[in-house]
Design a protein around this motif. Structure first.
Motif, PDB file in Angstrom:
ATOM      1  N   GLN B 127       8.180 -42.095  21.581  1.00 61.29           N
ATOM      2  CA  GLN B 127       8.603 -43.318  22.233  1.00 61.29           C
ATOM      3  C   GLN B 127       8.545 -44.420  21.360  1.00 61.29           C
ATOM      4  N   ASP B 128       7.240 -44.396  20.480  1.00 63.74           N
ATOM      5  CA  ASP B 128       7.238 -45.692  19.613  1.00 63.74           C
ATOM      6  C   ASP B 128       8.027 -45.652  18.540  1.00 63.74           C
ATOM      7  N   ALA B 129       8.902 -46.683  18.238  1.00 64.40           N
ATOM      8  CA  ALA B 129       9.895 -46.696  17.019  1.00 64.40           C
ATOM      9  C   ALA B 129       9.325 -46.684  15.921  1.00 64.40           C
ATOM     10  N   GLY B 130       7.981 -47.217  15.522  1.00 62.63           N
ATOM     11  CA  GLY B 130       7.566 -47.179  14.099  1.00 62.63           C
ATOM     12  C   GLY B 130       7.049 -45.597  13.926  1.00 62.63           C
ATOM     13  N   ASN B 131       6.298 -45.117  14.966  1.00 62.17           N
ATOM     14  CA  ASN B 131       6.241 -43.608  14.850  1.00 62.17           C
ATOM     15  C   ASN B 131       7.285 -42.785  14.329  1.00 62.17           C
ATOM     16  N   ALA B 132       8.363 -43.019  15.113  1.00 60.70           N
ATOM     17  CA  ALA B 132       9.164 -42.162  14.953  1.00 60.70           C
ATOM     18  C   ALA B 132      10.101 -42.288  13.572  1.00 60.70           C
ATOM     19  N   GLY B 133      10.010 -43.518  13.089  1.00 66.68           N
ATOM     20  CA  GLY B 133      10.890 -43.570  11.841  1.00 66.68           C
ATOM     21  C   GLY B 133       9.812 -42.873  10.645  1.00 66.68           C
ATOM     22  N   THR B 134       8.398 -43.104  10.939  1.00 65.94           N
ATOM     23  CA  THR B 134       7.641 -42.591   9.858  1.00 65.94           C
ATOM     24  C   THR B 134       7.719 -41.126  10.001  1.00 65.94           C
ATOM     25  N   LEU B 135       7.891 -40.564  11.133  1.00 64.70           N
ATOM     26  CA  LEU B 135       8.021 -39.052  11.207  1.00 64.70           C
ATOM     27  C   LEU B 135       9.190 -38.701  10.408  1.00 64.70           C
ATOM     28  N   ILE B 136      10.216 -39.227  10.599  1.00 68.60           N
ATOM     29  CA  ILE B 136      11.480 -38.918   9.795  1.00 68.60           C
ATOM     30  C   ILE B 136      11.259 -38.868   8.358  1.00 68.60           C
ATOM     31  N   ARG B 137      10.386 -40.034   8.007  1.00 62.76           N
ATOM     32  CA  ARG B 137      10.439 -40.153   6.687  1.00 62.76           C
ATOM     33  C   ARG B 137       9.402 -38.887   6.132  1.00 62.76           C
ATOM     34  N   THR B 138       8.418 -38.727   6.819  1.00 61.38           N
ATOM     35  CA  THR B 138       7.571 -37.734   6.340  1.00 61.38           C
ATOM     36  C   THR B 138       8.240 -36.308   6.336  1.00 61.38           C
ATOM     37  N   ALA B 139       9.083 -36.173   7.475  1.00 62.10           N
ATOM     38  CA  ALA B 139       9.762 -34.873   7.479  1.00 62.10           C
ATOM     39  C   ALA B 139      10.661 -34.489   6.383  1.00 62.10           C
ATOM     40  N   VAL B 140      11.313 -35.493   6.017  1.00 61.02           N
ATOM     41  CA  VAL B 140      12.331 -35.312   4.893  1.00 61.02           C
ATOM     42  C   VAL B 140      11.584 -35.130   3.759  1.00 61.02           C
ATOM     43  N   ALA B 141      10.582 -35.742   3.325  1.00 61.62           N
ATOM     44  CA  ALA B 141       9.913 -35.610   2.121  1.00 61.62           C
ATOM     45  C   ALA B 141       9.007 -34.364   2.140  1.00 61.62           C
ATOM     46  N   ALA B 142       8.733 -33.687   3.264  1.00 64.23           N
ATOM     47  CA  ALA B 142       8.262 -32.206   3.454  1.00 64.23           C
ATOM     48  C   ALA B 142       9.292 -31.295   3.241  1.00 64.23           C
ATOM     49  N   GLY B 143      10.707 -31.606   3.130  1.00 71.17           N
ATOM     50  CA  GLY B 143      11.591 -30.605   3.054  1.00 71.17           C
ATOM     51  C   GLY B 143      12.211 -30.117   4.478  1.00 71.17           C
ATOM     52  N   PHE B 144      11.558 -31.033   5.598  1.00 74.52           N
ATOM     53  CA  PHE B 144      12.230 -30.671   7.008  1.00 74.52           C
ATOM     54  C   PHE B 144      13.413 -31.594   7.213  1.00 74.52           C
ATOM     55  N   ARG B 145      14.404 -31.324   6.670  1.00 73.92           N
ATOM     56  CA  ARG B 145      15.701 -32.323   6.541  1.00 73.92           C
ATOM     57  C   ARG B 145      16.445 -32.339   7.909  1.00 73.92           C
ATOM     58  N   THR B 146      16.107 -31.599   9.017  1.00 77.48           N
ATOM     59  CA  THR B 146      16.829 -31.656  10.234  1.00 77.48           C
ATOM     60  C   THR B 146      15.694 -31.813  11.148  1.00 77.48           C
ATOM     61  N   ILE B 147      16.039 -32.930  12.173  1.00 81.11           N
ATOM     62  CA  ILE B 147      15.320 -33.501  13.194  1.00 81.11           C
ATOM     63  C   ILE B 147      16.003 -33.160  14.413  1.00 81.11           C
ATOM     64  N   ALA B 148      15.389 -32.874  15.449  1.00 81.82           N
ATOM     65  CA  ALA B 148      15.795 -32.561  16.807  1.00 81.82           C
ATOM     66  C   ALA B 148      14.802 -33.644  17.491  1.00 81.82           C
ATOM     67  N   ALA B 149      15.330 -34.272  18.694  1.00 87.76           N
ATOM     68  CA  ALA B 149      14.642 -35.141  19.358  1.00 87.76           C
ATOM     69  C   ALA B 149      14.882 -35.074  20.843  1.00 87.76           C
ATOM     70  N   SER B 150      13.881 -34.913  21.716  1.00 87.76           N
ATOM     71  CA  SER B 150      14.019 -34.813  23.131  1.00 87.76           C
ATOM     72  C   SER B 150      14.576 -35.947  23.766  1.00 87.76           C
TER      73      SER B 150
END
Lengths: 266, 266
Positions: B127-150
Motif C-alpha cells: 500500500q505504501d506508494a514509496g515502497n511500490a515505486g522502489t519495487l518497480i525500479r528494482t524489478a526493472v533493474a533486475a530484468g523483471f520487466r512485468t509487474i502484476a499487482a493485487s
C-alpha cells in the motif's frame, strides 16, 4: 506510576526535546536522542546496553500498550515518565497518529576506531535520513553489524534515522565522522566500493570472504566519492538492465551485502 | 512557444490536475496521471510508447532546462504547454523546491493478462506508494520487466509511485487489480513467495531458472497474504541475522530478484 505532567511550551525539558526532534546537530551536541513508537521502545527495553532516561507519553492518545511499556521502562531502566499535552507530544513526534510513546535515550558511546574482524558497511555521504536508517537495518540483517559513516553522512542517531532503522541501531556498533583515510587505516580486510559507473561484475568477480569485508555505499546521484574510491581495493558493479539507469541505494546495498553473506554460507 | 496561462483556482484543468495529484482513484478513473521533474519528463520524452498530453510549468520558478524540455515535448509529443501561477503549481507538485515542470500523461493501456515467458514481480497488498515505486525500479533493474499487482496494492500510476519509480514504469508492463488466482491462471512458470516466516533458504534452495520465475512480495508487517501463498509453488526465506527482525520490503525484493538474475547469469 509517578509522572510529571508537562503542559507549557516553555518547559525547559520540552525545549530540549524540541531541539532533539528537529535538529540533527543537537543530537550530536547533547549526546541524546528521541525514539518513537512501540517497536523502538520495546527494542530499547529488551537491550541491556541501551539506557532510557525518560519516557514521554501523550496525555490523551497514549494507548494501554504504551502505558504498560512506560511502566516497564520505569522499572527496568529507571526512566522518568512525563505526560505531555497532546499538542506538545505531536510537535515532537515524527509521525502523525502514533501510539503516544517516545523515549529519550543517550547515544551509546563508541569505542576507539577498532573494527577487529567485523564486516563493515561504510556510508559515504548518505544524507537522506530514511535511506541511512534502511541501510543500517539491511546491514545488521546481512550480518554487517558494524557501521562507519563519513563526515558528510546524516547523523545516524537522529530520530528519523532511528525510525527507518526499526531497532537495528541497537544491534550495531556505529562509528560516525570517519574519513575514508581513517577507515582504510583501521580496517584490516577487503574494501569494496559499489559503483554504478564501473568495476567488475559483483556476481562473477572474486571476493575475499576468508577475511573481513567492507562495502562502501555512496549517495544516489553522486555515487561513491573520489576520496572513498581511493581507499577501496576494488569496485563492483551490480549488473542491471539497460532499461533502468540505477538502483536505489537501499536496494543496491541489499544486493551487495547479501552477496557477501551468500558466499560465506555456501 | 504557444502557452496558456492559468492563474485561477477554479480553472477546470486545474481542478482536474488537483484530483490527479491528490487522489489515486482519480488516476484510475481518468486514465491519466502527473509526472514531476526533469528526470521523469526526459524519460517520457525518450520513450516512443509514452504520450504526453500537457506540460505544466511554474510561472516564476521553472528553470531554463525545464523550458527547453517543454519545447521538446510540444514538438515531439504534441503536448500543450500551460504556465501556472507558482502557488497553483506548488499545490500540485509532490516535492518542494522542484524545477518547475510537470506533465500530464495518459496511463498506458494494458493488454489482456498474458505474461508470455516474462519473469514477473507480483505485488501483494503493497500500500505504501514509496515502497511500490522502489519495487518497480528494482524489478526493472533486475530484468523483471512485468509487474502484476493485487487489488489491495497502491495505484501504481499514482504520482507518488511514479516519483519513487524514477522512470522504471516506462520500461515495464504493468497489470493492476490481478487476484492471486488470476495470476496463477495466467503465469506459466515457478511462483516463489518471499516469506519471512518460513520456507527454504533462498541461497541454497533450487530455482527453476530454465523457465519464467515470478516473485510474490507482501507488505511489511502482514507479509504475503494467505491467498497469495496458496498460489505459490514454494516459499523462500532470506537468511537474516537473529539481531534483526526483518528486512524492508524493498531490500528483500532486491535480494530475491537479483538472486534469480545471478543464477541466470552464472
Amino acid at each position: 506510576m509517578s509522572r510529571t505532567i508537562i503542559e507549557s511550551d516553555a518547559n525547559p525539558r520540552m525545549k530540549r526535546w524540541r531541539k532533539l526532534a528537529k535538529e540533527a546537530r543537537a543530537v550530536k551536541r547533547e549526546g541524546a536522542t528521541l525514539i518513537e513508537g512501540i517497536h523502538l521502545a520495546e527494542s530499547a527495553l529488551e537491550n541491556p546496553k541501551i539506557a532510557v532516561d525518560a519516557v514521554l507519553l501523550s496525555e490523551k492518545t497514549a494507548t494501554d500498550e504504551a502505558l504498560d511499556l512506560a511502566e516497564a521502562l520505569m522499572r527496568e531502566k529507571n526512566a522518568r515518565v512525563y505526560v505531555l499535552a497532546d499538542r506538545l507530544y505531536d510537535e515532537l513526534a515524527p509521525v502523525e497518529h502514533g501510539v503516544g510513546i517516545m523515549c529519550e535515550m543517550p547515544v551509546p558511546k563508541t569505542d576507539a576506531l577498532d573494527f577487529g574482524s567485523a564486516d563493515v558497511l561504510y556510508l559515504d555521504g548518505i544524507q537522506d535520513a530514511g535511506n541511512a536508517g534502511t541501510l543500517i537495518r539491511t546491514a545488521v540483517a546481512a550480518g554487517f553489524r558494524t557501521i562507519a559513516a563519513s563526515p558528510g553522512t546524516a547523523q545516524l542517531w537522529a530520530p528519523k534515522v532511528l525510525r527507518a532503522g526499526m531497532g537495528a541501531h541497537f544491534g550495531a556498533r556505529i562509528f560516525e565522522g570517519v574519513t575514508p583515510e581513517a577507515f582504510r587505516g583501521a580496517f584490516k580486510g577487503q574494501i569494496l566500493a559499489a559503483d554504478a559507473r564501473g568495476g567488475e561484475n559483483l556476481f562473477t568477480a572474486p571476493m575475499a570472504t576468508d577475511g573481513p569485508v567492507a562495502w562502501i555505499m555512496g549517495a544516489e546521484g553522486p555515487g561513491v566519492s573520489d576520496a572513498a574510491l581511493a581507499v577501496a581495493d576494488a569496485r563492483r558493479l551490480i549488473p542491471i538492465e539497460a532499461a533502468c539507469e540505477s538502483l536505489n541505494v537501499g536496494a543496491a546495498a541489499a544486493v551487495c551485502l547479501f552477496e557477501t553473506r551468500r558466499r560465506r554460507m555456501i
